[in-house]
Design a protein around this motif. Structure first.
Motif, PDB file in Angstrom:
ATOM      1  N   GLN A   1       0.755  -1.152   0.024  1.00 15.52           N
ATOM      2  CA  GLN A   1      -0.011  -0.058   0.032  1.00 15.52           C
ATOM      3  C   GLN A   1       0.805   1.013  -0.157  1.00 15.52           C
ATOM      4  N   SER A   2       2.075   1.198   0.386  1.00 10.30           N
ATOM      5  CA  SER A   2       2.926   2.489   0.153  1.00 10.30           C
ATOM      6  C   SER A   2       3.531   2.569  -1.119  1.00 10.30           C
ATOM      7  N   VAL A   3       3.262   1.676  -1.971  1.00 15.44           N
ATOM      8  CA  VAL A   3       4.188   1.870  -3.334  1.00 15.44           C
ATOM      9  C   VAL A   3       3.238   2.151  -4.426  1.00 15.44           C
ATOM     10  N   THR A   4       3.497   3.274  -5.149  1.00 15.77           N
ATOM     11  CA  THR A   4       2.564   3.706  -6.284  1.00 15.77           C
ATOM     12  C   THR A   4       3.055   3.417  -7.571  1.00 15.77           C
ATOM     13  N   MET A   5       2.242   3.373  -8.629  1.00 21.04           N
ATOM     14  CA  MET A   5       2.567   2.897 -10.028  1.00 21.04           C
ATOM     15  C   MET A   5       3.929   4.014 -10.533  1.00 21.04           C
ATOM     16  N   ALA A   6       3.990   5.094  -9.990  1.00 17.64           N
ATOM     17  CA  ALA A   6       5.173   6.030 -10.384  1.00 17.64           C
ATOM     18  C   ALA A   6       6.339   5.552  -9.623  1.00 17.64           C
ATOM     19  N   ASP A   7       6.345   5.038  -8.398  1.00 15.34           N
ATOM     20  CA  ASP A   7       7.326   4.590  -7.950  1.00 15.34           C
ATOM     21  C   ASP A   7       8.078   3.260  -8.549  1.00 15.34           C
ATOM     22  N   ILE A   8       7.019   2.478  -9.133  1.00 13.91           N
ATOM     23  CA  ILE A   8       7.540   1.333  -9.866  1.00 13.91           C
ATOM     24  C   ILE A   8       8.216   1.837 -11.150  1.00 13.91           C
ATOM     25  N   GLY A   9       7.465   2.762 -11.774  1.00 11.08           N
ATOM     26  CA  GLY A   9       8.016   3.306 -13.078  1.00 11.08           C
ATOM     27  C   GLY A   9       9.599   3.995 -12.847  1.00 11.08           C
ATOM     28  N   GLU A  10       9.493   4.797 -11.860  1.00 13.09           N
ATOM     29  CA  GLU A  10      10.724   5.560 -11.337  1.00 13.09           C
ATOM     30  C   GLU A  10      11.923   4.309 -11.310  1.00 13.09           C
ATOM     31  N   ALA A  11      11.629   3.317 -10.533  1.00 16.34           N
ATOM     32  CA  ALA A  11      12.697   2.278 -10.118  1.00 16.34           C
ATOM     33  C   ALA A  11      13.130   1.583 -11.497  1.00 16.34           C
ATOM     34  N   ALA A  12      12.069   1.706 -12.355  1.00 17.63           N
ATOM     35  CA  ALA A  12      12.471   0.825 -13.722  1.00 17.63           C
ATOM     36  C   ALA A  12      12.983   1.909 -14.778  1.00 17.63           C
ATOM     37  N   GLY A  13      13.148   3.114 -14.388  1.00 17.72           N
ATOM     38  CA  GLY A  13      13.528   4.202 -15.325  1.00 17.72           C
ATOM     39  C   GLY A  13      12.510   4.502 -16.452  1.00 17.72           C
ATOM     40  N   ILE A  14      11.035   4.400 -16.205  1.00 19.91           N
ATOM     41  CA  ILE A  14      10.187   4.988 -17.119  1.00 19.91           C
ATOM     42  C   ILE A  14       9.082   5.772 -16.325  1.00 19.91           C
ATOM     43  N   VAL A  15       8.248   6.415 -16.943  1.00 21.58           N
ATOM     44  CA  VAL A  15       7.163   7.313 -16.342  1.00 21.58           C
ATOM     45  C   VAL A  15       5.973   6.247 -15.986  1.00 21.58           C
ATOM     46  N   ALA A  16       5.135   6.618 -15.175  1.00 19.43           N
ATOM     47  CA  ALA A  16       4.063   5.757 -14.642  1.00 19.43           C
ATOM     48  C   ALA A  16       3.452   5.393 -15.637  1.00 19.43           C
ATOM     49  N   SER A  17       3.010   6.262 -16.760  1.00 17.39           N
ATOM     50  CA  SER A  17       2.075   5.867 -17.978  1.00 17.39           C
ATOM     51  C   SER A  17       2.594   4.676 -18.755  1.00 17.39           C
ATOM     52  N   GLY A  18       3.917   4.579 -18.745  1.00 19.38           N
ATOM     53  CA  GLY A  18       4.604   3.298 -19.162  1.00 19.38           C
ATOM     54  C   GLY A  18       4.300   2.082 -18.479  1.00 19.38           C
ATOM     55  N   VAL A  19       4.049   2.083 -17.278  1.00 16.43           N
ATOM     56  CA  VAL A  19       3.952   1.040 -16.338  1.00 16.43           C
ATOM     57  C   VAL A  19       2.503   0.484 -16.941  1.00 16.43           C
ATOM     58  N   TYR A  20       1.610   1.311 -17.128  1.00 18.54           N
ATOM     59  CA  TYR A  20       0.168   0.834 -17.491  1.00 18.54           C
ATOM     60  C   TYR A  20       0.248   0.126 -18.655  1.00 18.54           C
ATOM     61  N   ARG A  21       0.968   0.319 -19.737  1.00 19.10           N
ATOM     62  CA  ARG A  21       1.176  -0.353 -20.838  1.00 19.10           C
ATOM     63  C   ARG A  21       1.415  -1.972 -20.590  1.00 19.10           C
ATOM     64  N   HIS A  22       2.085  -2.287 -19.427  1.00 17.41           N
ATOM     65  CA  HIS A  22       2.258  -3.516 -19.510  1.00 17.41           C
ATOM     66  C   HIS A  22       1.257  -4.170 -18.206  1.00 17.41           C
ATOM     67  N   PHE A  23       0.912  -3.253 -17.343  1.00 17.97           N
ATOM     68  CA  PHE A  23       0.171  -4.043 -16.274  1.00 17.97           C
ATOM     69  C   PHE A  23      -1.029  -3.000 -15.859  1.00 17.97           C
TER      70      PHE A  23
END
Length: 392
Positions: free
Chosen positions: A225-247
Motif C-alpha cells: 500500500q505504500s508503493v505507487t505505480m509512479a514509484d515502480i516506473g521510476e525504479a524501472a526508469g520509465i514514467v508511470a504511464s509506461g507501467v500501465y502499458r504492461h500492467f
C-alpha cells in the motif's frame, strides 16, 4: 464524577494498536480506529503518541523489549528457551508486529529497531556461549537469530496444541537449533545467490520483467500500500504511464508477483523430490531447495509471507491453497521419516524451519555468510530430525 485515567493507558493504546495492525494491516487502521477501540478520543491518544507511525514504532519496540526481558531473566539456555516458548504461545502480537509491520517505519525509526534487535540478539549470546564455548561471537549471534526465527514462526500460523505440549515442542525446536553442530564446509560454493542481471548484463531484460522485478522489491521493502505505480516506473526508469502499458493496475502487478512466487516454490519442491532416492534424502533435498529459493528470491518470499491480505478474494483463496499444498508436501516428506508423529506437531516443526530460514536470510548480518546454505540446511535438519536436544 469523572472517571480516572488508567495508569497504564499508554501501554493499553500501544497494545490495542498492535492488535489492530495485525488484524487489518497497518495502512487499514487509523488513529481514530485505535481510539475508538479504547473508547477514548483521538486527542487523548495524541497526548501519548505523535501519530500512527509513532504508535507502530513503540509497538515494535515493546515487543522486542519483552523478548529481551525474557532472555535476561534466564540463568541458562534452557530457561531462556522455556521463557521464549511461553511468550510466543501467548498473544500473537509480541513478535508478529515486529516481523510484519516494521517496514512501514521511516529510516530513522528502522535504525532504532535494528539497534533494539541487536540488543535482543546480544542478550542471547552469553547463554549460548556458556552452553557452547566453541562458538565465537559471530557464530553465536548467527545461532541466536536462528533460534529467534524458529520460535518467532509461531506468529505466522494458527496451528495449536495444548499449551504445555506446545511449549515443550518449541523448547525442543529451540534446543535443536541452539545445539546443532557447525557443519564442515567441504569446498562448497561461496555464494548460492542467483547472479543479478543489471548494468553490464549481456541480455537486456524485457520491460515487463523489469517492472515486475522492481515491483516485487518495492512491495517487499515498503509494503504494497505504500508503493505507487509512479514509484515502480521510476525504479524501472520509465514514467508511470509506461507501467500501465504492461500492467493495467498495481493489483495486477501483485497478482503476477504472487503467481510467480507460487510457481517458484512448487517447481523447486517438485525438482527436489524427483531427484531423491529415499525418504531421508527427499526431506533433505526439499529443505535445500527451500533454502535456495529463499536466498535467491528473498523479496518474492517476503511478498508471499506478508501481502496475501492485499489480494482480491479469488487470488487470496488461490494463494492459500498453494501454500496449504506446499505445506502438505512437507508434511508427507517428514511423516515418511517420522511416521509416528501427529500432523499438528509436524506442521509446527515445519513452520519453525521455514520461519528460521526466512528470518535469517532477511537479516543483513547473516545473508552474506559464505556458509549460509549449509548452516541453514543443518539447522533445519536438526529441527526436523533431531526432535530437540536433551537438556538437563
Amino acid at each position: 464524577m469523572a472517571s480516572r485515567r488508567p495508569p497504564n493507558r499508554k501501554a493499553m493504546i500501544r497494545d490495542t494498536a498492535a492488535e489492530l495492525f495485525l488484524e487489518h494491516g497497518y495502512h487499514n487502521v487509523s488513529v481514530t480506529d485505535v481510539a475508538g477501540a479504547l473508547d477514548i478520543t483521538a486527542s487523548a491518544l495524541y497526548h501519548h503518541y505523535r501519530n500512527k507511525q509513532d504508535l507502530l514504532l513503540h509497538a515494535v519496540l515493546a515487543g522486542l523489549d519483552t523478548v529481551a526481558a525474557r532472555i535476561r531473566a534466564a540463568d541458562n539456555l534452557d530457561e531462556a528457551l522455556r521463557g521464549l516458548a511461553a511468550l510466543v504461545t501467548g498473544p500473537r502480537s509480541v513478535l508478529a508486529v515486529w516481523e510484519r509491520e516494521a517496514r512501514n517505519l521511516d529510516g530513522t525509526q528502522r535504525d532504532a529497531i535494528r539497534e533494539r534487535e541487536a540488543v535482543v540478539v546480544s542478550s542471547f549470546v552469553p547463554l549460548l556461549r556458556a552452553e557452547r564455548p566453541e562458538l565465537g561471537e559471530p557464530d553465536a549471534a548467527f545461532v541466536a537469530r536462528a533460534v529467534l526465527g524458529a520460535l518467532g514462526s509461531r506468529s505466522r500460523h494458527r496451528i495449536t496444541l495444548p499449551r504445555r505440549r506446545h511449549e515443550e515442542l518449541l523448547v525442543r525446536v529451540g534446543a535443536s537449533v541452539a545445539l546443532c553442530p557447525v557443519p564442515q564446509n567441504d569446498g562448497a560454493p561461496a555464494n548460492h545467490h542467483a547472479p543479478a542481471l543489471g548494468t553490464g548484463a549481456v541480455l537486456r531484460i524485457p520491460r515487463r520483467e523489469q517492472l515486475l522485478t522492481e515491483a516485487i522489491r518495492l512491495f517487499d521493502e515498503r509494503g504494497y500500500q505504500s508503493v505507487t505505480m509512479a514509484d515502480i516506473g521510476e525504479a524501472a526508469g520509465i514514467v508511470a504511464s509506461g507501467v500501465y502499458r504492461h500492467f493495467p493496475s498495481k493489483t495486477d502487478l501483485l497478482i503476477a508477483a504472487v503467481n510467480r512466487g507460487g510457481e517458484r516454490v512448487r517447481a523447486a519442491a517438485e525438482t527436489a523430490l524427483a531427484q531423491a532416492s529415499d525418504t531421508r534424502e527427499a526431506l533433505e533435498l526439499l529443505l535445500r531447495a527451500h533454502v535456495t529459493v529463499c536466498m535467491e528470491q528473498v523479496h518474492l518470499i517476503g511478498i508471499l509471507a506478508n501481502e496475501r491480505d492485499q489480494l482480491p478474494e479469488k487470488e487470496r483463496t488461490a494463494l492459500r491453497r498453494v501454500q496449504a499444498d506446499y505445506l502438505d508436501v512437507w508434511v508427507q516428506a517428514l511423516r515418511a521419516v517420522l511416521p509416528g508423529r501427529d500432523t499438528p506437531e509436524l506442521k509446527i516443526m515445519i513452520h519453525a524451519v521455514h520461519g528460521m530460514i526466512y528470518f535469517v536470510v532477511r537479516s543483513e548480518g547473516a545473508r552474506h555468510r559464505t556458509d549460509l546454505p549449509e548452516r541453514l540446511t543443518s539447522l533445519g535438519l536438526a529441527v526436523l530430525l533431531g526432535d530437540g536436544v536433551p537438556h538437563g
